[in-house]
Design a protein around this motif. Structure first.
Motif, mmCIF file in Angstrom:
data_model
loop_
_atom_site.group_PDB
_atom_site.id
_atom_site.type_symbol
_atom_site.label_atom_id
_atom_site.label_comp_id
_atom_site.label_asym_id
_atom_site.label_seq_id
_atom_site.Cartn_x
_atom_site.Cartn_y
_atom_site.Cartn_z
ATOM 1 N N TRP A 181 47.883 12.467 77.094
ATOM 2 C CA TRP A 181 48.669 12.187 78.299
ATOM 3 C C TRP A 181 49.817 11.228 77.987
ATOM 4 O O TRP A 181 50.948 11.448 78.420
ATOM 5 C CB TRP A 181 47.770 11.597 79.386
ATOM 6 C CG TRP A 181 48.532 10.983 80.525
ATOM 7 C CD1 TRP A 181 49.209 11.642 81.511
ATOM 8 C CD2 TRP A 181 48.735 9.589 80.783
ATOM 9 N NE1 TRP A 181 49.806 10.741 82.373
ATOM 10 C CE2 TRP A 181 49.531 9.474 81.943
ATOM 11 C CE3 TRP A 181 48.308 8.419 80.141
ATOM 12 C CZ2 TRP A 181 49.904 8.239 82.472
ATOM 13 C CZ3 TRP A 181 48.682 7.193 80.680
ATOM 14 C CH2 TRP A 181 49.475 7.123 81.823
ATOM 15 N N GLN A 182 49.546 10.173 77.215
ATOM 16 C CA GLN A 182 50.594 9.201 76.857
ATOM 17 C C GLN A 182 51.744 9.885 76.104
ATOM 18 O O GLN A 182 52.919 9.642 76.385
ATOM 19 C CB GLN A 182 50.015 8.096 75.962
ATOM 20 C CG GLN A 182 49.205 7.048 76.696
ATOM 21 C CD GLN A 182 48.707 5.969 75.750
ATOM 22 O OE1 GLN A 182 48.106 6.263 74.709
ATOM 23 N NE2 GLN A 182 48.958 4.717 76.082
ATOM 24 N N LYS A 183 51.369 10.744 75.149
ATOM 25 C CA LYS A 183 52.390 11.443 74.340
ATOM 26 C C LYS A 183 53.207 12.399 75.213
ATOM 27 O O LYS A 183 54.425 12.493 75.084
ATOM 28 C CB LYS A 183 51.717 12.215 73.195
ATOM 29 C CG LYS A 183 51.187 11.304 72.090
ATOM 30 C CD LYS A 183 50.459 12.106 71.017
ATOM 31 C CE LYS A 183 49.956 11.194 69.913
ATOM 32 N NZ LYS A 183 49.062 11.913 68.970
ATOM 33 N N TRP A 184 52.509 13.116 76.099
ATOM 34 C CA TRP A 184 53.210 14.044 76.998
ATOM 35 C C TRP A 184 54.181 13.290 77.889
ATOM 36 O O TRP A 184 55.335 13.685 78.052
ATOM 37 C CB TRP A 184 52.190 14.807 77.858
ATOM 38 C CG TRP A 184 52.827 15.530 79.006
ATOM 39 C CD1 TRP A 184 53.497 16.713 78.960
ATOM 40 C CD2 TRP A 184 52.904 15.085 80.382
ATOM 41 N NE1 TRP A 184 53.970 17.046 80.219
ATOM 42 C CE2 TRP A 184 53.621 16.063 81.095
ATOM 43 C CE3 TRP A 184 52.417 13.966 81.058
ATOM 44 C CZ2 TRP A 184 53.864 15.954 82.468
ATOM 45 C CZ3 TRP A 184 52.667 13.862 82.423
ATOM 46 C CH2 TRP A 184 53.387 14.837 83.104
ATOM 47 N N ARG A 185 53.711 12.189 78.461
ATOM 48 C CA ARG A 185 54.538 11.403 79.378
ATOM 49 C C ARG A 185 55.784 10.871 78.659
ATOM 50 O O ARG A 185 56.892 10.910 79.204
ATOM 51 C CB ARG A 185 53.688 10.244 79.915
ATOM 52 C CG ARG A 185 54.243 9.541 81.124
ATOM 53 C CD ARG A 185 53.838 10.157 82.423
ATOM 54 N NE ARG A 185 54.820 9.817 83.441
ATOM 55 C CZ ARG A 185 54.845 10.260 84.664
ATOM 56 N NH1 ARG A 185 53.929 11.110 85.061
ATOM 57 N NH2 ARG A 185 55.782 9.924 85.504
ATOM 58 N N ALA A 186 55.591 10.388 77.446
ATOM 59 C CA ALA A 186 56.715 9.817 76.683
ATOM 60 C C ALA A 186 57.751 10.875 76.322
ATOM 61 O O ALA A 186 58.951 10.605 76.313
ATOM 62 C CB ALA A 186 56.194 9.139 75.414
ATOM 63 N N SER A 187 57.292 12.108 76.052
ATOM 64 C CA SER A 187 58.245 13.152 75.639
ATOM 65 C C SER A 187 58.845 13.898 76.827
ATOM 66 O O SER A 187 60.029 14.208 76.854
ATOM 67 C CB SER A 187 57.570 14.151 74.684
ATOM 68 O OG SER A 187 56.547 14.853 75.361
#
Length: 243
Positions: A52-58
């Motif tokens: 989720w963190q990676k998706w949100r950042a990208s």
């Protein structure tokens, strides 16, 4: 929180660190949503959280999508934000008769994020706690074949499941026409058991009365048996949040 939950939370935080990330900026209520979504398995919850963190950042690098980035979808005036239910959950109403399948899927995904972020934020009391939920009402009244968008519906539910775990309190489906029954059967195959259990298909007067009682007549529009007017989501101005 009992001792077992505390232990699972600590384990999850350790697993997140091992995956090269951090839970520092997030309170326990946020992390608990991921644990619940993964049946209290700290390892699986940590993987989901980092993903989720990676998706949100990208996908949402600036932290949110302003109205100006999703103006085409907003202009259809198909999404309404009605205030808080009896249980304190923001209520979003979707008018399917005003929706048409999007030609630009990445743009539609931005719109889904814009909606979910704004609806959830409307439930904050001063600042985000992390465990706020929302109620969705999908109104299929006067829907035609050209409004059918199984892909869009699946995208919405998949985003809720993958990136907004435990944010959905309930989803009510009203006025389902006969031709949508087979569409819903197909869409429901993409839903996790926990999500399906939160979906309520309102199909008779008794169920409609119960829906009004559960959500609250003060915020539901007159056409649903409530006392309010529909409020387009773009007309709702949220107060600035505390840090």
């Amino acid at each position: 929180m009992d001792k077992n939950q505390e232990l699972k939370l600590t384990q999850m935080k350790n697993f997140v660190q091992k995956l090269g990330s951090s839970t520092e900026k997030y309170g326990d209520p946020t992390l608990e949503r991921f644990l619940i979504a993964r049946s209290m398995d700290p390892n699986k919850a940590a993987k989901m959280f980092v993903s989720w963190q990676k998706w949100r950042a990208s996908f949402v690098p600036s932290g949110f999508f302003p109205d100006s980035e999703v103006i085409d979808q907003l202009e259809a005036k198909k999404i309404y934000l009605q205030g808080l239910s009896k249980d304190g959950f923001p209520v979003m109403i979707v008018k399917a008769s005003k929706h048409y399948p999007a030609k630009d899927q990445p743009q539609f995904k931005k719109f889904v994020v814009h909606l979910l972020d704004k609806v959830i934020a409307s439930g904050f009391k001063g600042k985000e706690i992390g465990n706020e939920k929302l109620i969705g009402v999908l109104d299929l009244h006067q829907m035609c074949y050209k409004n059918i968008d199984a892909r869009g519906l699946i995208t919405g539910f998949q985003f809720l499941q993958a990136y907004y775990p435990e944010r959905l309190a309930k989803c009510y489906i009203l006025n389902m026409p006969w031709f949508f029954v087979s569409i819903w059967k197909m869409v429901s195959r993409f839903l996790e058991k926990a999500t399906l259990e939160k979906v309520v298909i309102v199909s008779n007067e008794e169920e409609k009365e119960q829906f009004v009682r559960e959500v609250g007549e003060e915020i539901l529009p007159e056409e649903f048996g409530g006392k309010a007017k529909l409020i387009p989501i773009q007309d709702v101005v949220l107060p600035s949040l505390e840090d």
